[in-house]
Design an enzyme around this catalytic site. Sequence first.
Site, PDB file in Angstrom:
ATOM      1  N   ARG A 149      -9.544 104.444  44.053  1.00 49.93           N
ATOM      2  CA  ARG A 149      -9.318 105.441  44.907  1.00 49.93           C
ATOM      3  C   ARG A 149      -8.159 105.079  45.566  1.00 49.93           C
ATOM      4  O   ARG A 149      -7.813 105.933  46.177  1.00 49.93           O
ATOM      5  CB  ARG A 149     -10.487 104.982  45.918  1.00 49.93           C
ATOM      6  CG  ARG A 149     -11.638 105.638  44.865  1.00 49.93           C
ATOM      7  CD  ARG A 149     -12.869 105.057  45.700  1.00 49.93           C
ATOM      8  NE  ARG A 149     -13.290 103.936  45.871  1.00 49.93           N
ATOM      9  CZ  ARG A 149     -14.378 102.953  46.184  1.00 49.93           C
ATOM     10  NH1 ARG A 149     -14.890 103.763  47.206  1.00 49.93           N
ATOM     11  NH2 ARG A 149     -14.570 101.874  46.455  1.00 49.93           N
ATOM     12  N   ASP A 158      -9.810  94.539  51.979  1.00 49.41           N
ATOM     13  CA  ASP A 158      -9.505  96.070  52.152  1.00 49.41           C
ATOM     14  C   ASP A 158      -9.500  96.634  53.526  1.00 49.41           C
ATOM     15  O   ASP A 158     -10.453  97.698  54.117  1.00 49.41           O
ATOM     16  CB  ASP A 158     -10.113  96.878  50.757  1.00 49.41           C
ATOM     17  CG  ASP A 158     -11.396  96.980  50.554  1.00 49.41           C
ATOM     18  OD1 ASP A 158     -11.905  96.465  50.927  1.00 49.41           O
ATOM     19  OD2 ASP A 158     -11.854  98.647  50.391  1.00 49.41           O
ATOM     20  N   GLY A 207     -22.834 100.860  51.350  1.00 52.98           N
ATOM     21  CA  GLY A 207     -24.055 100.346  51.282  1.00 52.98           C
ATOM     22  C   GLY A 207     -24.908 100.554  52.060  1.00 52.98           C
ATOM     23  O   GLY A 207     -24.257 100.440  53.727  1.00 52.98           O
ATOM     24  N   ASN A 211     -24.050  98.305  55.237  1.00 52.81           N
ATOM     25  CA  ASN A 211     -23.100  97.152  55.115  1.00 52.81           C
ATOM     26  C   ASN A 211     -21.650  96.767  55.426  1.00 52.81           C
ATOM     27  O   ASN A 211     -20.941  98.180  54.568  1.00 52.81           O
ATOM     28  CB  ASN A 211     -23.701  96.765  53.482  1.00 52.81           C
ATOM     29  CG  ASN A 211     -22.154  96.021  53.018  1.00 52.81           C
ATOM     30  OD1 ASN A 211     -22.135  94.919  53.842  1.00 52.81           O
ATOM     31  ND2 ASN A 211     -22.564  95.693  51.797  1.00 52.81           N
ATOM     32  N   TYR A 249      29.257 101.708  68.372  1.00 53.74           N
ATOM     33  CA  TYR A 249      28.326 100.448  67.597  1.00 53.74           C
ATOM     34  C   TYR A 249      28.967  99.354  68.458  1.00 53.74           C
ATOM     35  O   TYR A 249      29.882  98.912  68.709  1.00 53.74           O
ATOM     36  CB  TYR A 249      28.729 100.500  65.916  1.00 53.74           C
ATOM     37  CG  TYR A 249      28.542  99.210  65.405  1.00 53.74           C
ATOM     38  CD1 TYR A 249      27.125  99.217  65.108  1.00 53.74           C
ATOM     39  CD2 TYR A 249      29.416  98.436  64.985  1.00 53.74           C
ATOM     40  CE1 TYR A 249      26.363  98.554  64.548  1.00 53.74           C
ATOM     41  CE2 TYR A 249      29.099  97.711  64.451  1.00 53.74           C
ATOM     42  CZ  TYR A 249      27.125  97.025  63.631  1.00 53.74           C
ATOM     43  OH  TYR A 249      27.693  96.563  63.006  1.00 53.74           O
ATOM     44  N   ASN A 267      33.142  94.785  62.731  1.00 52.58           N
ATOM     45  CA  ASN A 267      32.684  93.782  62.570  1.00 52.58           C
ATOM     46  C   ASN A 267      32.569  93.402  60.692  1.00 52.58           C
ATOM     47  O   ASN A 267      32.452  92.087  60.393  1.00 52.58           O
ATOM     48  CB  ASN A 267      31.139  93.265  63.024  1.00 52.58           C
ATOM     49  CG  ASN A 267      30.192  94.176  61.888  1.00 52.58           C
ATOM     50  OD1 ASN A 267      30.811  95.773  62.179  1.00 52.58           O
ATOM     51  ND2 ASN A 267      28.451  93.539  62.317  1.00 52.58           N
ATOM     52  N   TYR A 268      33.200  93.738  59.807  1.00 55.88           N
ATOM     53  CA  TYR A 268      32.735  94.140  58.465  1.00 55.88           C
ATOM     54  C   TYR A 268      33.271  94.353  57.661  1.00 55.88           C
ATOM     55  O   TYR A 268      34.667  95.093  58.237  1.00 55.88           O
ATOM     56  CB  TYR A 268      31.452  94.814  57.959  1.00 55.88           C
ATOM     57  CG  TYR A 268      30.905  94.502  56.914  1.00 55.88           C
ATOM     58  CD1 TYR A 268      30.785  93.426  56.006  1.00 55.88           C
ATOM     59  CD2 TYR A 268      30.784  96.298  55.862  1.00 55.88           C
ATOM     60  CE1 TYR A 268      30.602  93.437  54.737  1.00 55.88           C
ATOM     61  CE2 TYR A 268      30.483  95.940  54.788  1.00 55.88           C
ATOM     62  CZ  TYR A 268      30.290  94.226  53.862  1.00 55.88           C
ATOM     63  OH  TYR A 268      29.122  93.730  52.492  1.00 55.88           O
ATOM     64  N   ARG A 310      48.092 101.606  71.098  1.00 56.50           N
ATOM     65  CA  ARG A 310      47.797 103.459  70.237  1.00 56.50           C
ATOM     66  C   ARG A 310      49.142 103.543  70.554  1.00 56.50           C
ATOM     67  O   ARG A 310      50.128 103.073  70.614  1.00 56.50           O
ATOM     68  CB  ARG A 310      46.813 103.732  70.704  1.00 56.50           C
ATOM     69  CG  ARG A 310      47.586 103.571  72.472  1.00 56.50           C
ATOM     70  CD  ARG A 310      46.648 105.329  73.458  1.00 56.50           C
ATOM     71  NE  ARG A 310      47.700 105.359  74.783  1.00 56.50           N
ATOM     72  CZ  ARG A 310      46.529 105.141  76.535  1.00 56.50           C
ATOM     73  NH1 ARG A 310      44.862 104.471  76.037  1.00 56.50           N
ATOM     74  NH2 ARG A 310      46.929 105.648  76.905  1.00 56.50           N
TER      75      ARG A 310
HETATM   76  C1  UD1 Z   1     -18.494  97.577  49.527  1.00 57.34           C
HETATM   77  C2  UD1 Z   1     -19.930  96.994  49.090  1.00 57.34           C
HETATM   78  C3  UD1 Z   1     -20.319  98.073  50.274  1.00 57.34           C
HETATM   79  C4  UD1 Z   1     -19.735  98.539  51.780  1.00 57.34           C
HETATM   80  C5  UD1 Z   1     -18.144  98.386  51.747  1.00 57.34           C
HETATM   81  C6  UD1 Z   1     -17.843  98.275  52.875  1.00 57.34           C
HETATM   82  C7  UD1 Z   1     -20.531  96.174  47.409  1.00 57.34           C
HETATM   83  C8  UD1 Z   1     -20.782  96.517  45.746  1.00 57.34           C
HETATM   84  N1  UD1 Z   1     -20.496  97.070  47.804  1.00 57.34           N
HETATM   85  O1  UD1 Z   1     -18.356  98.629  49.130  1.00 57.34           O
HETATM   86  O2  UD1 Z   1     -21.816  97.606  50.326  1.00 57.34           O
HETATM   87  O3  UD1 Z   1     -20.500  99.632  52.630  1.00 57.34           O
HETATM   88  O4  UD1 Z   1     -17.915  97.430  50.696  1.00 57.34           O
HETATM   89  O5  UD1 Z   1     -16.518  98.653  52.979  1.00 57.34           O
HETATM   90  O6  UD1 Z   1     -20.226  94.650  47.249  1.00 57.34           O
HETATM   91  N2  UD1 Z   1     -13.523  93.514  44.951  1.00 57.34           N
HETATM   92  C9  UD1 Z   1     -13.279  92.264  44.041  1.00 57.34           C
HETATM   93  N3  UD1 Z   1     -13.935  92.231  43.226  1.00 57.34           N
HETATM   94  C10 UD1 Z   1     -14.192  93.852  42.554  1.00 57.34           C
HETATM   95  C11 UD1 Z   1     -14.884  94.595  42.962  1.00 57.34           C
HETATM   96  C12 UD1 Z   1     -14.016  94.084  44.378  1.00 57.34           C
HETATM   97  O7  UD1 Z   1     -12.790  91.147  44.590  1.00 57.34           O
HETATM   98  O8  UD1 Z   1     -14.754  92.773  41.174  1.00 57.34           O
HETATM   99  C13 UD1 Z   1     -12.711  93.315  45.695  1.00 57.34           C
HETATM  100  C14 UD1 Z   1     -12.258  94.739  46.398  1.00 57.34           C
HETATM  101  O9  UD1 Z   1     -10.623  94.492  45.854  1.00 57.34           O
HETATM  102  C15 UD1 Z   1     -11.919  95.399  47.897  1.00 57.34           C
HETATM  103  C16 UD1 Z   1     -13.857  94.265  48.101  1.00 57.34           C
HETATM  104  O10 UD1 Z   1     -14.131  93.397  46.854  1.00 57.34           O
HETATM  105  O11 UD1 Z   1     -10.916  94.494  48.645  1.00 57.34           O
HETATM  106  C17 UD1 Z   1     -14.474  95.775  47.843  1.00 57.34           C
HETATM  107  O12 UD1 Z   1     -14.410  96.397  46.899  1.00 57.34           O
HETATM  108  P1  UD1 Z   1     -14.586  98.335  47.081  1.00 57.34           P
HETATM  109  O13 UD1 Z   1     -14.770  98.155  45.379  1.00 57.34           O
HETATM  110  O14 UD1 Z   1     -14.162  98.831  47.554  1.00 57.34           O
HETATM  111  O15 UD1 Z   1     -16.265  98.453  47.310  1.00 57.34           O
HETATM  112  P2  UD1 Z   1     -17.020  99.583  48.099  1.00 57.34           P
HETATM  113  O16 UD1 Z   1     -17.117 100.316  47.588  1.00 57.34           O
HETATM  114  O17 UD1 Z   1     -15.880  99.505  49.555  1.00 57.34           O
HETATM  115 CA    CA Z   2     -14.113  98.650  49.745  1.00 55.58          CA
END
Ligand code: UD1
Ligand code: CA
Length: 428
Positions: free
Chosen positions: A15, A102, A139, A168, A346, A366-367, A420
């Site tokens: 995304r 993220d 979530g 969440n 400068y 300077n350069y 000059r």
């Molecule tokens: C996730 C949560 C959601 C929550 C939200 C908060 C899950 C299933 N969902 O959704 O409940 O409300 O975060 O911001 O956990 N990542 C991995 N490996 C993977 C997939 C993702 O390391 O296979 C990492 C991503 O890089 C990211 C983080 O996990 O940093 C969250 O993944 P993302 O796909 O952004 O989940 P959301 O849809 O935001």
């Molecule tokens: Ca996310």
Amino acid sequence: MKISAIILSAGNSTRYLSSKPKVFHELSGQKLIDFNISLLNKYKEIKSCHIITNTALKENFINLGYKNISIQSPINGTGGAIAQFVSKNNIKADYYLICLGDTPIFNKKTIDALIKKTKNQKLDINVLGQNLDNPFGYGRLIIENKNLKAIVEEKNCNIEQKKISTINTGIFLLSKRALLLSKKIKKDVQKKEYLLTDLIKIGLEHKYKVSYSLNAYEKIMGANTIEEMQHLQNQLQTSIIQSLMSKGVQFENPLTTFISHDAVIDKDVYIESNVVIKNHVKIKQGSLIKSFSYLEDCIIGKDCNIGPFARIRPGTLLEDDVKIGNFVEIKKSNLKKGVKVNHLSYVGDSKIGVNTNIGAGTITCNYDGKKKFKTTIGDNCFIGSNSSIVAPVTIANKAYVGAGSVITKNVPSNSLAIARVKQKHFKI
Ligand code: UD1
Ligand code: CA
């Protein structure tokens, strides 16, 4: 209580439409992922901080000096990420704090409270929840009689569940045995991946102590899109500016000002509209930064007057009462107390002594195309307008330079240098 932290950063960021990985995008001068890393580093009980990433991003992390990198392959969801981590690593900490790459956490109190409740109530799973006016995309926490029963992802929510505003944040504190349960997560039919959020139901089935904490100290938001990243940036700028105001810094129009997360600005500093303060800038008490000035990696002393339209570049130290006027660029230079460079100049790789006046249009050359050279100008000097000071060169204390001079040789103290062409008159 020994805690290990895990930051999930292996997602494909589909995304987020940028060729640069989103966790390396900067928010107010700091990489997104570094907000969580620097916060977690503040805890003594957090013994290690693991970053889970994918094969393609591994090199980026290593080249940028990150440690404890763990690879997730295949990319099969947040639950899959933890299950893979469990099968590849020695699980020996008492607790595991799960954070998302993220989703930056800005306020230490958020994590303090999560740890405290988990410890006090001896919880196996403690999810950090939060109430949002617009919970879309997150979530939802299914809470019955104050007990957390499940987390349901947006895609899996029915109409009633979509109305739930407790979401969440993605941040979990898990006991060792709860972390090991991640192996029991089954593939979600709708999302076709393993969801860490399913751990709630599995934990309850195993009669583990499952609960949630409601976040009270900040709004924790993820950055799935560029728009959401911009939202975080705005949120952070507001909090940086509010915190500076609470310490006595004043702004003409803070909405037009950019200030890096690490700026150190004393009270009684006044910042006019459209000022940019990038990384590692210190501004001492009483200074005025006028509009359209751009400051980076520099120290501004007390009661200085900068701009409008000034550019102060890295490695610059301006001591107290220095005046820098419009269209002046200063780079890697030390200007002592009371120096004035008021117009169109400068100054680079230079040292300028107390109370020296640099006239309009003065350039330190300077350069030479290959190397950089230094200019030293003493105390109480007066450099006439439109002079070129060709480095390396020293102008000693109380020397004068006539306007329009090209100075290529050292100038002794208490002397006037003029270099000059003499003015001639021809009859026409
Ligand atoms: C996730 C949560 C959601 C929550 C939200 C908060 C899950 C299933 N969902 O959704 O409940 O409300 O975060 O911001 O956990 N990542 C991995 N490996 C993977 C997939 C993702 O390391 O296979 C990492 C991503 O890089 C990211 C983080 O996990 O940093 C969250 O993944 P993302 O796909 O952004 O989940 P959301 O849809 O935001
Ligand atoms: Ca996310």
